[in-house]
Design an enzyme around this catalytic site. Structure first.
Site, PDB file in Angstrom:
ATOM      1  N   CYS A 115     -15.721   2.153 -27.325  1.00  0.00           N
ATOM      2  CA  CYS A 115     -17.065   2.735 -27.426  1.00  0.00           C
ATOM      3  C   CYS A 115     -17.673   2.991 -26.060  1.00  0.00           C
ATOM      4  O   CYS A 115     -18.657   2.350 -25.677  1.00  0.00           O
ATOM      5  CB  CYS A 115     -17.953   1.811 -28.231  1.00  0.00           C
ATOM      6  SG  CYS A 115     -17.398   1.716 -29.922  1.00  0.00           S
ATOM      7  N   GLU A 116     -17.078   3.858 -25.305  1.00  0.00           N
ATOM      8  CA  GLU A 116     -17.591   4.251 -23.991  1.00  0.00           C
ATOM      9  C   GLU A 116     -17.183   5.704 -23.769  1.00  0.00           C
ATOM     10  O   GLU A 116     -16.023   6.054 -24.009  1.00  0.00           O
ATOM     11  CB  GLU A 116     -16.930   3.433 -22.867  1.00  0.00           C
ATOM     12  CG  GLU A 116     -17.146   1.956 -22.950  1.00  0.00           C
ATOM     13  CD  GLU A 116     -18.042   1.415 -21.853  1.00  0.00           C
ATOM     14  OE1 GLU A 116     -18.558   2.217 -21.032  1.00  0.00           O
ATOM     15  OE2 GLU A 116     -18.234   0.201 -21.842  1.00  0.00           O
ATOM     16  N   TYR A 162      -0.620  -1.942 -11.861  1.00  0.00           N
ATOM     17  CA  TYR A 162      -2.053  -1.985 -12.171  1.00  0.00           C
ATOM     18  C   TYR A 162      -2.342  -1.418 -13.568  1.00  0.00           C
ATOM     19  O   TYR A 162      -3.329  -0.736 -13.783  1.00  0.00           O
ATOM     20  CB  TYR A 162      -2.873  -1.273 -11.070  1.00  0.00           C
ATOM     21  CG  TYR A 162      -2.531  -1.826  -9.713  1.00  0.00           C
ATOM     22  CD1 TYR A 162      -2.900  -3.119  -9.375  1.00  0.00           C
ATOM     23  CD2 TYR A 162      -1.793  -1.094  -8.786  1.00  0.00           C
ATOM     24  CE1 TYR A 162      -2.539  -3.664  -8.143  1.00  0.00           C
ATOM     25  CE2 TYR A 162      -1.435  -1.635  -7.553  1.00  0.00           C
ATOM     26  CZ  TYR A 162      -1.810  -2.912  -7.243  1.00  0.00           C
ATOM     27  OH  TYR A 162      -1.465  -3.465  -6.037  1.00  0.00           O
ATOM     28  N   ARG A 177      -7.052   2.685 -15.173  1.00  0.00           N
ATOM     29  CA  ARG A 177      -7.037   3.495 -13.944  1.00  0.00           C
ATOM     30  C   ARG A 177      -7.711   4.866 -14.101  1.00  0.00           C
ATOM     31  O   ARG A 177      -8.459   5.273 -13.203  1.00  0.00           O
ATOM     32  CB  ARG A 177      -5.613   3.654 -13.386  1.00  0.00           C
ATOM     33  CG  ARG A 177      -4.971   2.319 -12.952  1.00  0.00           C
ATOM     34  CD  ARG A 177      -3.760   2.496 -12.058  1.00  0.00           C
ATOM     35  NE  ARG A 177      -4.147   2.758 -10.690  1.00  0.00           N
ATOM     36  CZ  ARG A 177      -4.054   3.919 -10.096  1.00  0.00           C
ATOM     37  NH1 ARG A 177      -3.540   4.945 -10.740  1.00  0.00           N
ATOM     38  NH2 ARG A 177      -4.456   4.089  -8.864  1.00  0.00           N
ATOM     39  N   PRO A 186       4.875  -4.517  -0.769  1.00  0.00           N
ATOM     40  CA  PRO A 186       4.638  -3.417  -1.692  1.00  0.00           C
ATOM     41  C   PRO A 186       4.493  -3.904  -3.135  1.00  0.00           C
ATOM     42  O   PRO A 186       5.204  -4.823  -3.561  1.00  0.00           O
ATOM     43  CB  PRO A 186       5.902  -2.566  -1.551  1.00  0.00           C
ATOM     44  CG  PRO A 186       6.955  -3.533  -1.144  1.00  0.00           C
ATOM     45  CD  PRO A 186       6.269  -4.577  -0.316  1.00  0.00           C
ATOM     46  N   GLY A 187       3.578  -3.309  -3.846  1.00  0.00           N
ATOM     47  CA  GLY A 187       3.442  -3.576  -5.276  1.00  0.00           C
ATOM     48  C   GLY A 187       3.736  -2.291  -6.022  1.00  0.00           C
ATOM     49  O   GLY A 187       4.796  -2.085  -6.613  1.00  0.00           O
ATOM     50  N   GLY A 205       0.768  -1.240   0.000  1.00  0.00           N
ATOM     51  CA  GLY A 205       0.000   0.000   0.000  1.00  0.00           C
ATOM     52  C   GLY A 205       0.792   1.279   0.000  1.00  0.00           C
ATOM     53  O   GLY A 205       0.214   2.370  -0.118  1.00  0.00           O
TER      54      GLY A 205
HETATM   55  N1  LLP Z   1      -0.999  -6.978  -0.248  1.00  0.00           N
HETATM   56  C1  LLP Z   1      -2.301  -7.232  -0.415  1.00  0.00           C
HETATM   57  C2  LLP Z   1      -2.943  -8.233   0.430  1.00  0.00           C
HETATM   58  C3  LLP Z   1      -3.042  -6.526  -1.382  1.00  0.00           C
HETATM   59  O1  LLP Z   1      -4.334  -6.783  -1.526  1.00  0.00           O
HETATM   60  C4  LLP Z   1      -2.396  -5.550  -2.173  1.00  0.00           C
HETATM   61  C5  LLP Z   1      -3.131  -4.799  -3.180  1.00  0.00           C
HETATM   62  C6  LLP Z   1      -1.018  -5.338  -1.988  1.00  0.00           C
HETATM   63  C7  LLP Z   1      -0.359  -6.060  -1.010  1.00  0.00           C
HETATM   64  C8  LLP Z   1      -0.224  -4.355  -2.793  1.00  0.00           C
HETATM   65  O2  LLP Z   1      -0.709  -3.053  -2.674  1.00  0.00           O
HETATM   66  P1  LLP Z   1       0.158  -1.850  -3.296  1.00  0.00           P
HETATM   67  O3  LLP Z   1       1.470  -1.819  -2.559  1.00  0.00           O
HETATM   68  O4  LLP Z   1       0.370  -2.138  -4.739  1.00  0.00           O
HETATM   69  O5  LLP Z   1      -0.683  -0.663  -3.074  1.00  0.00           O
HETATM   70  N2  LLP Z   1      -6.029  -1.652  -8.655  1.00  0.00           N
HETATM   71  C9  LLP Z   1      -5.798  -0.635  -7.651  1.00  0.00           C
HETATM   72  C10 LLP Z   1      -5.000  -1.149  -6.482  1.00  0.00           C
HETATM   73  C11 LLP Z   1      -5.635  -2.340  -5.802  1.00  0.00           C
HETATM   74  C12 LLP Z   1      -4.718  -2.948  -4.782  1.00  0.00           C
HETATM   75  C13 LLP Z   1      -5.194  -4.287  -4.370  1.00  0.00           C
HETATM   76  N3  LLP Z   1      -4.392  -4.910  -3.364  1.00  0.00           N
HETATM   77  C14 LLP Z   1      -5.141   0.566  -8.318  1.00  0.00           C
HETATM   78  O6  LLP Z   1      -4.930   0.549  -9.532  1.00  0.00           O
HETATM   79  O7  LLP Z   1      -4.859   1.562  -7.645  1.00  0.00           O
END
Ligand code: LLP
Length: 417
Positions: A338-339, A367, A308, A270-271, A235
């Protein structure tokens, strides 16, 4: 060349657009490595593992880079497990969260020796217990806790409040832990939380970590002494536009002392932090149009390629690669879908561009491709990896034949109940 695309060589991006064609995702290994090292260094004061959240960008080439850096992986499905394993991740460093893991997914995780299968409900625990007992294999378990901690973010990306579908309610954790401890095949190795995404203030991490440590104390008091680590989730926010992204140091200061004092190791997931700003989406201008007082720039990437902006109203900077001084104008950058909701930017100030110009949409490494679809029968874009002054196509552009796979116009087999 035009205004710099941070961390990328615009000449190389133009060459990629010309050779690989557009739309195309491009990722920089150097930028991923820099993000990883900054976080890894900030966490030096504690035994830790950065478990990259595969859902942000599951490209095998990206996974390979993170694996080589020493990362673990955070996964949410068996599809992600397969990818993580193909990229060479050690199962011990894999964390498997998710509210709806099927018995088949749990079975594959147990067989693979996944390090932390994070339980999110008591009925899921029953399934895990049956699977491990039937397989006669040990299962290494974590509990994903709902810490009831609020964050500031888009409503769709908050996960740690009491009413969220995620995690075990705080006051049920001790009971669930005791049930796990009573199962001979199960070992409880950690507690986890994930409170949401694109978090720009580290205080909720601190609060959440304190909540987890409260539980550690309660568990130890009840005789459970198998815990090895606390997982503070993913997050960590990034700067897309004018957000204030927290520094890795601030994040570390919020969680390391709390987890360290409990004598446990630290995991984080982290993602976005690792990959968002390491990626750009290249798209070419197809047409210009003036309608209803608006200037439209019609490009070859749409919401099917990058959702996004449409889905979260997210702001992503757009930078034309072409050189030269041109006047600025306010435009809507829209795709071919088409949106009416198919846009990359609305009322955006941009230097004048025309058909053939290539634009880089920034912050699209997380994402981006993973949320793309084939809506309107559009093959998904390729993914290109840049390492220094070289690049390779890490995933080919989908073909129209790929889109027809598994489908027939004439029925092949009819079934009756
Ligand atoms: N751990 C868990 C259990 C999660 O569900 C997530 C993301 C992460 C880690 C990684 O979160 P990050 O560090 O990337 O924020 N599609 C959305 C984000 C959805 C995140 C879902 N879970 C967007 O494009 O902002």
């Amino acid at each position: 060349m035009g205004a710099g695309v941070l961390g990328f060589d615009p000449g190389l991006l133009q060459a990629i657009a010309d050779r690989v064609r557009t739309p195309a995702y491009v990722y920089s290994t150097n930028l991923i490595r820099a993000q990883y090292h900054a976080l890894d260094d900030a966490l030096h004061g504690i035994r830790h593992r950065i478990c990259y959240s595969v859902k942000a960008n599951g490209n095998l080439g990206v996974l390979r880079v993170l694996k080589q850096l020493g990362a673990g992986a955070d996964i949410v499905s068996v599809g992600e497990l397969r990818r993580a394993r193909m990229a060479g991740f050690d199962p011990d460093g894999i964390v498997f969260s998710g509210v709806g893991k099927t018995a088949a997914e749990i079975e594959e995780a147990v067989r693979s020796g996944v390090g932390f299968i994070n339980i999110e409900s008591t009925s899921e625990l029953a399934t895990l217990t049956t699977v491990a007992t039937d397989l006669k294999l040990p299962a290494r378990v974590g509990i994903r806790v709902n810490p009831d901690v609020a964050i500031e973010s888009h409503p769709y990306t908050k996960t740690g409040e009491k009413t969220a579908k995620f995690g075990i309610p705080f006051d049920e954790v001790v009971t669930v832990a005791q049930r796990i401890a009573a199962e001979p095949r199960l070992v409880l190795r950690g507690l986890a939380m994930h409170i949401g995404s694109q978090i720009t203030d580290v205080t909720p991490y601190h609060r959440g970590a304190i909540r987890l440590v409260e539980l550690v104390t309660a568990l130890r008091a009840s005789g459970i002494n198998t815990l090895e680590a606390l997982d503070v989730g993913g997050g960590l926010g990034v700067r897309y536009h004018n957000e204030k992204a927290p520094s890795p140091k601030a994040f570390a200061e919020a969680v390391v002392p709390v987890v360290g004092a409990a004598g446990l190791g630290l995991l984080c997931e982290p993602g976005r932090y690792l990959v968002a700003n390491a990626g750009v989406l290249l798209t070419r201008v197809l047409y210009r149009k003036h309608a209803g007082g608006k200037e439209y720039v019609i490009v070859d990437a749409g919401m099917s390629d990058f959702v996004r902006p449409s889905h979260y109203n997210a702001h992503h900077e757009i930078i034309p690669l072409r050189d030269g001084k041109r006047p600025e104008e306010v435009v809507n950058v829209v795709g071919p879908i088409c949106e009416t909701g198919d846009f990359l930017a609305l009322d955006r100030k941009l230097v004048a561009v025309g058909p053939g110009d290539v634009l880089a949409v920034l912050g699209t490494g997380a994402y981006g491709f993973v949320m793309s679809s084939t809506y309107n029968q559009r093959p998904r874009p390729p993914e290109v990896i840049v390492d220094g002054d070289r690049y390779y196509v890490a995933r080919q552009r989908e073909t129209l034949d790929d889109l027809l796979r598994g489908e027939t116009a004439e029925p092949t087999t009819w079934y009756k109940a």
